[in-house]
Scaffold this motif. Structure first.
Motif, PDB file in Angstrom:
ATOM      1  N   UNK A   8       0.535   7.302  -0.114  1.00 50.75           N
ATOM      2  CA  UNK A   8       0.707   5.801   0.563  1.00 50.75           C
ATOM      3  C   UNK A   8       1.909   6.330   1.294  1.00 50.75           C
ATOM      4  N   UNK A   9       2.531   5.383   1.912  1.00 52.06           N
ATOM      5  CA  UNK A   9       3.692   5.550   2.745  1.00 52.06           C
ATOM      6  C   UNK A   9       5.141   5.706   2.061  1.00 52.06           C
ATOM      7  N   UNK A  10       5.870   6.469   2.351  1.00 54.97           N
ATOM      8  CA  UNK A  10       6.959   6.806   1.704  1.00 54.97           C
ATOM      9  C   UNK A  10       8.148   5.547   1.656  1.00 54.97           C
ATOM     10  N   UNK A  11       7.971   4.554   2.629  1.00 56.26           N
ATOM     11  CA  UNK A  11       8.806   3.425   2.636  1.00 56.26           C
ATOM     12  C   UNK A  11       7.856   2.216   2.241  1.00 56.26           C
TER      13      UNK A  11
ATOM     14  N   UNK B 283       6.370   0.684  10.584  1.00 52.23           N
ATOM     15  CA  UNK B 283       6.911   1.009   9.285  1.00 52.23           C
ATOM     16  C   UNK B 283       6.059   1.334   8.359  1.00 52.23           C
ATOM     17  N   UNK B 284       4.644   1.414   8.737  1.00 48.10           N
ATOM     18  CA  UNK B 284       3.611   1.658   7.746  1.00 48.10           C
ATOM     19  C   UNK B 284       2.657   3.054   7.840  1.00 48.10           C
ATOM     20  N   UNK B 285       1.984   3.355   6.973  1.00 54.46           N
ATOM     21  CA  UNK B 285       1.332   4.507   7.106  1.00 54.46           C
ATOM     22  C   UNK B 285       1.012   5.111   8.331  1.00 54.46           C
ATOM     23  N   UNK B 286       1.383   6.491   8.350  1.00 52.11           N
ATOM     24  CA  UNK B 286       0.970   7.443   9.706  1.00 52.11           C
ATOM     25  C   UNK B 286      -0.308   8.130   9.601  1.00 52.11           C
ATOM     26  N   UNK B 287      -1.423   7.579  10.375  1.00 52.05           N
ATOM     27  CA  UNK B 287      -2.911   8.077   9.963  1.00 52.05           C
ATOM     28  C   UNK B 287      -2.826   9.651   9.853  1.00 52.05           C
ATOM     29  N   UNK B 288      -1.990  10.223  11.027  1.00 49.47           N
ATOM     30  CA  UNK B 288      -2.024  11.587  11.095  1.00 49.47           C
ATOM     31  C   UNK B 288      -1.414  12.445   9.952  1.00 49.47           C
ATOM     32  N   UNK B 289      -0.271  11.613   9.303  1.00 50.07           N
ATOM     33  CA  UNK B 289       0.088  12.153   8.000  1.00 50.07           C
ATOM     34  C   UNK B 289      -0.638  12.270   6.871  1.00 50.07           C
TER      35      UNK B 289
ATOM     36  N   UNK C  93      -2.876   1.588   1.759  1.00 46.04           N
ATOM     37  CA  UNK C  93      -2.585   1.139   2.776  1.00 46.04           C
ATOM     38  C   UNK C  93      -1.476  -0.199   2.535  1.00 46.04           C
ATOM     39  N   UNK C  94      -0.160   0.011   2.472  1.00 49.80           N
ATOM     40  CA  UNK C  94       0.646  -1.060   2.132  1.00 49.80           C
ATOM     41  C   UNK C  94       1.041  -1.960   3.485  1.00 49.80           C
ATOM     42  N   UNK C  95       0.764  -3.049   3.546  1.00 47.56           N
ATOM     43  CA  UNK C  95       1.312  -3.855   4.983  1.00 47.56           C
ATOM     44  C   UNK C  95       2.590  -4.260   4.534  1.00 47.56           C
ATOM     45  N   UNK C  96       3.544  -3.761   5.449  1.00 50.01           N
ATOM     46  CA  UNK C  96       5.036  -3.864   4.861  1.00 50.01           C
ATOM     47  C   UNK C  96       5.559  -4.926   5.731  1.00 50.01           C
TER      48      UNK C  96
ATOM     49  N   UNK D 149     -13.191   9.084   0.911  1.00 49.96           N
ATOM     50  CA  UNK D 149     -11.938   8.556   0.272  1.00 49.96           C
ATOM     51  C   UNK D 149     -12.045   7.012   0.456  1.00 49.96           C
ATOM     52  N   UNK D 150     -11.866   6.258  -0.669  1.00 49.85           N
ATOM     53  CA  UNK D 150     -11.531   4.895  -0.461  1.00 49.85           C
ATOM     54  C   UNK D 150     -10.380   4.455  -0.038  1.00 49.85           C
ATOM     55  N   UNK D 151     -10.066   3.245   0.896  1.00 54.20           N
ATOM     56  CA  UNK D 151      -8.746   2.702   0.930  1.00 54.20           C
ATOM     57  C   UNK D 151      -8.586   1.535   0.411  1.00 54.20           C
ATOM     58  N   UNK D 152      -7.306   1.327  -0.181  1.00 51.94           N
ATOM     59  CA  UNK D 152      -7.002   0.228  -0.833  1.00 51.94           C
ATOM     60  C   UNK D 152      -6.017  -0.276  -0.152  1.00 51.94           C
ATOM     61  N   UNK D 153      -6.163  -1.806  -0.054  1.00 50.08           N
ATOM     62  CA  UNK D 153      -4.931  -2.398   0.728  1.00 50.08           C
ATOM     63  C   UNK D 153      -4.044  -3.151  -0.193  1.00 50.08           C
TER      64      UNK D 153
END
Length: 383
Positions: free
Chosen positions: A95-98, A124-130, A144-147, A166-170
């Motif tokens: 998940x994203x750090x922020x 300010x949301x997940x960087x896909x490359x990271x 995936x957190x929609x900030x 890998x499943x994606x959770x929102x």
């Protein structure tokens, strides 16, 4: 009774008395109080879940998903959904750090490890490359957190998930009203979680919702949501597993039903408030919530992020807002900076955001004159 008054100084330095501007508060009408009163008076016995089931089915229709389970919080929805997926000790969830800690806590509750990666500087949301770089053999989900209403790049994340199995959770707790290329936030991953906390666009005071179109995951989560009792079990008080108790009350759901009937107006109010800020602050050296082509942002929390090197001091702005009797709300801290987690020095964007950012007041009936007061203080802080 009106809001408290405070003596202070305008940005010009002149003494003045200000009424309170809160950063958020709910929009409650006779519809909400009427439904809540009906639930309190009649929602017992065989009717004890009438409003809960009505809210669940209505919310599922709103999102165009197959199933919904009303919960006591978005945290509970995430916890149950991840447990139903089998996430546990030794597993990792990216998940994203922020983010707020509520996104990461359920991962830790299950004995798994949250893996914090950097975010994009615009959303300010997940960087896909990271995300892709952080995948290991232990990765069991991407969260995936929609900030603040901003949307993650769901096309990229879903593609990564598909290629790696890998499943994606929102985590759509903050994203009521946000739409990614025709699909509502929370409806695209294996499951979505929503918050109806008193600060949210649609509220039940406290509360949340688990949503999915996966029938097997729904059945498993529904069982876990009822202390492990399977739907259709004929033996009374017979659980087949150890489950959870994250239920929403009928009175809360009654308020949610009323809010859902007004959801378009509630979203429109948030968008109207955001655009007024955006227009008034467009000449300053800052960035606000993005809305890429083909998307809609529910703009839950209008946010300013000063450009690096801009003449901006967050603590100074917070002090100015306090003196003007305006609530100021800081941008989330990087989760990796909190004492219960390990630091991640490489997450440069996440580390740089908090000192340069602040959320602006955005309750539904905020007037233009009240917004003008906020705008004046913000502009003065960039002077």
């Amino acid at each position: 009774m009106g809001w408290p008054l405070r003596r202070g100084r305008a940005p010009t330095g002149n003494p003045v008395t200000f009424s309170k501007i809160h950063y958020t508060k709910p929009s409650i009408t006779d519809l909400e109080t009427g439904y809540a009163a009906d639930a309190a008076a009649h929602g017992w016995g065989e009717r004890c879940y009438d409003y809960v089931h009505r809210f669940e089915s209505g919310f599922a229709r709103h999102l165009d998903v197959a199933h919904a389970i009303a919960t006591s919080s978005a945290t509970g929805a995430l916890h149950m959904g991840m447990a139903a997926m089998g996430i546990g000790p030794g597993d990792e969830v990216i998940l994203g750090d922020i983010n707020w800690i509520a996104s990461a806590a359920p991962i830790s509750h299950l004995g798994a490890r949250p893996v914090f990666v950097d975010v994009l500087s615009d959303s300010w949301c997940l960087d896909p490359a990271a995300v892709e770089a952080a995948i290991t053999s232990r990765t069991k989900a991407i969260l995936a957190v929609h900030l603040y209403g901003n949307l993650c790049d769901m096309d990229a994340l879903l593609d990564i998930g598909k290629r790696h199995g890998i499943p994606v959770i929102e985590d759509a707790a903050e994203a009521i009203g946000s739409v990614w290329h025709g699909r509502r936030a929370g409806s695209m991953g294996i499951f979505g979680a929503f918050s109806f906390h008193g600060t949210k666009t649609l509220t039940t005071g406290e509360g949340g919702m688990f949503v999915t179109s996966d029938p097997a995951l729904y059945a498993r989560t529904l069982t876990l949501s009822n202390h492990g009792r399977k739907q259709g079990e004929t033996r009374q008080f017979w659980p087949s597993d150890i489950g959870f108790k994250y239920k929403m009350s009928n009175v809360q759901a009654a308020i949610g039903c009323a809010q859902l009937e007004r959801v378009d107006d509630l979203i429109d109010a948030k968008r109207r408030i955001f655009h007024y800020y955006q227009t008034a602050l467009s000449d300053l050296d800052l960035r606000m919530n993005p809305e890429p082509v083909g998307t809609l942002n529910g703009f839950w929390m209008p946010t300013i992020v000063a450009s690096e090197g801009a003449p901006f001091d967050r603590e100074d702005l917070l002090l100015r807002m306090h003196e003007a009797n305006i609530d100021g709300r800081v941008f989330f801290w990087p989760l990796s900076s909190l004492p219960m987690f390990d630091t991640v020095p490489g997450n440069c964007v996440s580390t740089s955001l908090s000192p340069r950012a602040i959320n602006l007041p955005s309750y539904h009936d905020l007037t233009h004159s009240e917004q003008d007061r906020v705008i004046e203080v913000v502009r003065a802080s960039f002077g």
